[in-house]
Design an enzyme around this catalytic site. Structure first.
Site, short mmCIF file in Angstrom:
data_model
loop_
_atom_site.label_atom_id
_atom_site.label_comp_id
_atom_site.label_asym_id
_atom_site.label_seq_id
_atom_site.Cartn_x
_atom_site.Cartn_y
_atom_site.Cartn_z
N HIS A 80 0.85 -1.24 0.15
CA HIS A 80 -0.03 0.11 0.09
C HIS A 80 0.71 1.28 -0.11
O HIS A 80 0.67 2.16 -0.72
CB HIS A 80 -0.89 0.05 1.27
CG HIS A 80 -1.50 1.33 1.44
ND1 HIS A 80 -2.67 1.92 0.67
CD2 HIS A 80 -1.37 2.26 2.50
CE1 HIS A 80 -2.87 3.09 1.21
NE2 HIS A 80 -2.01 3.25 2.38
N ASP A 109 6.49 21.04 -27.12
CA ASP A 109 6.24 19.73 -26.66
C ASP A 109 7.53 19.71 -25.17
O ASP A 109 7.97 20.98 -25.11
CB ASP A 109 6.75 18.64 -27.68
CG ASP A 109 6.13 17.42 -27.22
OD1 ASP A 109 5.21 16.99 -27.82
OD2 ASP A 109 6.31 16.89 -26.09
N TRP A 145 6.86 -0.26 4.17
CA TRP A 145 7.39 0.38 2.80
C TRP A 145 8.71 1.18 3.13
O TRP A 145 9.29 1.51 1.91
CB TRP A 145 6.07 1.45 2.61
CG TRP A 145 6.51 2.84 3.24
CD1 TRP A 145 5.59 2.89 4.44
CD2 TRP A 145 6.91 3.99 2.70
NE1 TRP A 145 6.08 4.24 4.73
CE2 TRP A 145 6.64 4.90 3.66
CE3 TRP A 145 7.66 4.44 1.75
CZ2 TRP A 145 7.41 6.24 3.68
CZ3 TRP A 145 8.44 5.56 1.64
CH2 TRP A 145 8.12 6.74 2.54
N SER A 173 12.86 5.73 -14.04
CA SER A 173 11.79 6.64 -14.53
C SER A 173 11.61 7.85 -14.11
O SER A 173 11.60 8.99 -14.92
CB SER A 173 10.42 5.98 -14.41
OG SER A 173 9.25 6.51 -14.82
N SER A 174 11.69 8.14 -12.67
CA SER A 174 11.61 9.43 -12.25
C SER A 174 12.67 10.26 -12.61
O SER A 174 12.46 11.54 -12.76
CB SER A 174 11.59 9.35 -10.63
OG SER A 174 10.35 8.68 -10.14
N HIS A 257 13.15 11.80 3.27
CA HIS A 257 12.64 13.15 3.68
C HIS A 257 12.51 14.13 2.46
O HIS A 257 11.10 14.40 2.25
CB HIS A 257 13.28 13.76 4.72
CG HIS A 257 12.12 14.70 5.33
ND1 HIS A 257 11.37 14.25 6.27
CD2 HIS A 257 12.08 16.12 5.06
CE1 HIS A 257 10.53 15.46 6.27
NE2 HIS A 257 10.93 16.52 5.83
N GLU A 259 11.92 13.23 -0.46
CA GLU A 259 10.63 12.31 -1.29
C GLU A 259 9.33 12.98 -0.73
O GLU A 259 8.42 13.13 -1.46
CB GLU A 259 10.88 10.88 -0.97
CG GLU A 259 9.75 10.09 -1.41
CD GLU A 259 9.51 10.24 -3.01
OE1 GLU A 259 8.18 10.07 -3.43
OE2 GLU A 259 10.49 10.44 -3.69
N TYR A 261 8.52 15.87 0.26
CA TYR A 261 8.28 17.11 -0.42
C TYR A 261 8.11 17.16 -1.96
O TYR A 261 7.55 17.89 -2.47
CB TYR A 261 9.56 18.12 -0.12
CG TYR A 261 9.55 18.45 1.39
CD1 TYR A 261 8.53 19.38 1.87
CD2 TYR A 261 10.09 17.80 2.34
CE1 TYR A 261 8.40 19.87 3.16
CE2 TYR A 261 9.98 18.03 3.79
CZ TYR A 261 9.05 18.89 3.98
OH TYR A 261 8.79 19.29 5.42
N SER A 272 -1.52 27.07 -5.86
CA SER A 272 -1.33 28.70 -6.16
C SER A 272 -1.80 29.19 -7.44
O SER A 272 -1.92 30.29 -7.93
CB SER A 272 0.26 28.63 -6.21
OG SER A 272 0.88 28.37 -4.71
N HIS A 306 14.96 13.37 11.76
CA HIS A 306 13.80 13.42 12.80
C HIS A 306 12.95 12.06 12.87
O HIS A 306 11.99 11.99 13.50
CB HIS A 306 12.76 14.59 12.50
CG HIS A 306 12.06 14.65 11.29
ND1 HIS A 306 12.04 15.75 10.42
CD2 HIS A 306 11.77 13.82 10.35
CE1 HIS A 306 11.46 15.70 9.46
NE2 HIS A 306 11.30 14.34 9.37
N HIS A 307 13.17 11.23 11.58
CA HIS A 307 12.26 9.91 11.52
C HIS A 307 13.03 8.99 12.52
O HIS A 307 12.58 7.81 12.63
CB HIS A 307 12.50 9.58 10.27
CG HIS A 307 11.75 10.32 9.10
ND1 HIS A 307 10.39 10.08 8.95
CD2 HIS A 307 12.19 11.28 8.47
CE1 HIS A 307 10.12 10.76 7.89
NE2 HIS A 307 11.18 11.98 7.60
N THR A 332 6.85 27.33 5.16
CA THR A 332 5.53 26.54 5.00
C THR A 332 4.47 27.74 5.43
O THR A 332 3.31 27.75 4.87
CB THR A 332 5.32 25.35 5.72
OG1 THR A 332 6.61 24.34 5.41
CG2 THR A 332 4.14 24.52 5.37
N LYS A 335 3.70 30.41 2.88
CA LYS A 335 2.89 29.99 1.71
C LYS A 335 1.38 29.90 2.41
O LYS A 335 0.77 30.49 1.50
CB LYS A 335 2.95 28.57 1.29
CG LYS A 335 4.68 28.55 0.78
CD LYS A 335 4.80 27.16 0.35
CE LYS A 335 4.42 26.49 -1.02
NZ LYS A 335 4.75 27.58 -2.26
N ARG A 454 1.65 1.28 15.49
CA ARG A 454 1.06 1.12 13.95
C ARG A 454 1.64 -0.26 13.38
O ARG A 454 2.41 -0.96 14.24
CB ARG A 454 1.87 2.10 13.30
CG ARG A 454 3.27 2.22 13.35
CD ARG A 454 3.91 3.63 12.62
NE ARG A 454 4.03 3.52 11.20
CZ ARG A 454 4.91 4.17 10.53
NH1 ARG A 454 5.82 5.06 11.30
NH2 ARG A 454 5.00 4.16 9.18
#
Length: 529
Positions: A80, A109, A145, A173-174, A257, A259, A261, A272, A306-307, A332, A335, A454
């Site tokens: 998931h 293009d 994950w 791909s990315s 991390h 990722e 963002y 925006s 921080h993880h 943040t 914004k 969890r």
């Protein structure tokens, strides 16, 4: 010019006629076709990942094991997460980039059309490979994950090799997609389209693309180290051989991390674009928005640990990562302030894209506040690996990334297919999604604060009530997405033709997307000057 020469849709098809049927989609180099394929693929993955989430929630509807074995439950949590991050959210934003960036910067293009085609067609095979592990001996990956080693190396099923190969394909791909975005934006803008005149969606994608190129090789590195540990007898992450399991977490989160963002910055860009349109005002503080996005991107590289507050890092390390994480709240907040100020005293109307955008601002802010709680190192010892963390990142990613994608589709669909969607069905989709999402994820805050861990298939009796509410909300949110599918197909096949003035306000003022904004209600009108 190179884009036109490299693109067979212009020259070669002139002589051989346009490609028809499946050949058109297999070999297309047209950015609109490729954008559409990305969007349909990501929606298919969204439904697959969503069914996995509903399997998890159904098992947790009441205490006791009722539906699935713990092993299968772990496979569902792993797949998931991976499918929603790499298969649903990221390809959807790449699809939006493909569709809109050339239109917004005035390019014919994307800069590298053939590579564009290739970067898409890698994805179905990567996820086909990942999903096929469900039917292999040993079963799908079951290590979450985040695939922490040594659980994902020493104790993993044999299918971990296919998982690693799939991750490499997604990463390739990315990176190709990101190179294409950067090349297009920096080299193919129309005359007069300076960087500081670009729409914010283009800016957020330019910054996101640099983030992708910076962190995807880190992910490739860590899964390659895993591969070496599994097959070649190295001990990068095995303490018994002199390795360090915490090293894995540092490398993974140095990718992981930024990722996060990568998944949210394009949504900032979408919102925006939409809020100024339905506020009938220019975006407040355009330059500060650009600098805020760039600041968030830079800061995202120095907060990864921080993880990992609970791994036993030195006190100085905890303090550094705590303060650096809190610092991200500043850009943040800028914004959020700018979005709210754009709406302030504007002529607001509440069409579906605007509803999703307002929900984005409110709910993303809630997710930001719970993230601030998790940033406090001593508090995090209590919250770590509880459902509070699950609540936090779902409040960032569902109303953030997913609502951002919905808002973009409603906003640009008339432009894409020339037909207008049903506003009634769109609003129904919004309200059901909004209620279902909050029912599903808000109770998780309370579960986490009460101590529910969890990634478990069973739990103590005191958590039963909130879990049952959460499951009802999840099924409500999931079922609502079938309404969205129906709405999009109905619009494309039989929607009312869209006029030049797609958006009409409640006062009957017609408002076309590209037109210049009127003066602010609180500024000096032009005739007085």
């Amino acid at each position: 010019m190179s884009a036109v020469i490299d693109n067979p849709t212009h020259e070669e098809h002139e002589h051989h006629g346009p490609a028809k049927g499946i050949a058109r989609w297999l070999f297309t180099t047209n950015h609109k076709d490729i954008g559409s394929m990305y969007l349909w693929f990501s929606f298919a993955m969204f439904l697959v990942g969503g069914c996995m989430a509903l399997t998890i929630r159904a098992e947790l509807f009441q205490p006791g094991l009722q539906l699935v074995e713990p092993e299968f439950f772990n496979q569902m949590t792993t797949l998931h997460g991976l499918i929603m991050v790499f298969g649903a959210v990221m390809p959807a934003f790449v699809g939006l980039a493909n569709w809109m960036i050339p239109l917004m910067v005035g390019a014919p293009d994307m800069a590298l059309p053939r590579m564009n085609n290739w970067s898409f067609w890698i994805l179905p095979f990567a996820f086909g490979l990942l999903l096929s592990t469900l039917f292999m001996e040993g079963g799908a990956p079951n290590f979450g994950w985040t695939f922490y080693a040594p659980l994902s190396t020493t104790y993993a099923p044999d299918t971990v090799t296919y998982f690693i190969f799939g991750v490499h394909m997604m990463g390739i791909s990315s990176i190709m997609g990101a190179i294409n975005v950067i090349a297009t934006i920096l080299n193919m803008r129309a005359p007069g389209m300076t960087l500081m005149k670009m729409p914010l969606f283009v800016w957020t994608w330019l910054i996101t693309a640099f983030l992708l190129i910076a962190v995807m090789p880190v992910l490739a590195g860590v899964v390659t180290m895993m591969l070496m540990d599994v097959h070649f007898g190295t001990s990068f992450f095995n303490a018994a051989g002199g390795g360090d399991p915490v090293l894995f977490q540092h490398i993974f989160w140095f990718f992981g991390h930024p990722e996060v963002y990568i998944m949210i910055l394009p949504a900032f860009g979408v919102v925006s674009q939409i809020i100024p349109t339905f506020s009938r005002k220019r975006l407040f503080g355009y330059h500060s928005m650009v600098y805020a996005v760039a600041s968030i991107a830079i800061l995202s590289f120095i907060v990864w640990a921080h993880h990992m507050f609970t791994v036993g890092m030195p006190l100085f390390g905890e303090l550094f990562f705590m303060y650096a994480t809190m610092l991200i709240a500043v850009p943040t907040g800028v914004k959020v302030f700018n979005w709210i100020t754009t709406m302030f005293r504007g002529s607001l109307t509440f069409e579906t894209p605007m509803l999703f955008s307002i929900a984005f601002v409110v709910l993303f802010t809630i997710g930001g506040f719970s993230g601030l709680m998790l940033a406090i190192a001593p508090s995090d010892f209590q919250y770590h690996d509880t459902y509070f963390v699950v609540a936090h990142f779902h409040y960032v990613l569902v109303p953030g990334a997913i609502f951002g994608i919905f808002a973009a589709v409603y906003y640009w669909l008339p432009k894409w297919c020339g037909r207008m969607y049903s506003e009634t069905l769109g609003k129904l989709h919004f309200w059901l999604s909004f209620v279902g999402m909050n029912l599903a994820f808000f109770p998780m805050h309370f579960l986490g604060l009460a101590g529910m861990p969890r990634r478990i298939p069973d739990y103590a009796l005191q958590f039963a009530d909130f879990n049952s509410i959460s499951t009802v909300g999840a099924f409500m949110f999931g079922a609502t997405q079938l309404l969205f599918l129906y709405l999009v197909i109905k619009t494309i096949r039989s929607g009312e033709p869209a006029t030049d003035q797609v958006w009409e306000s409640a006062e009957g003022l017609e408002w076309t997307i590209p037109s210049p904004a009127p003066y602010h209600t609180f500024s000096t009108p032009p005739e007085v000057k």
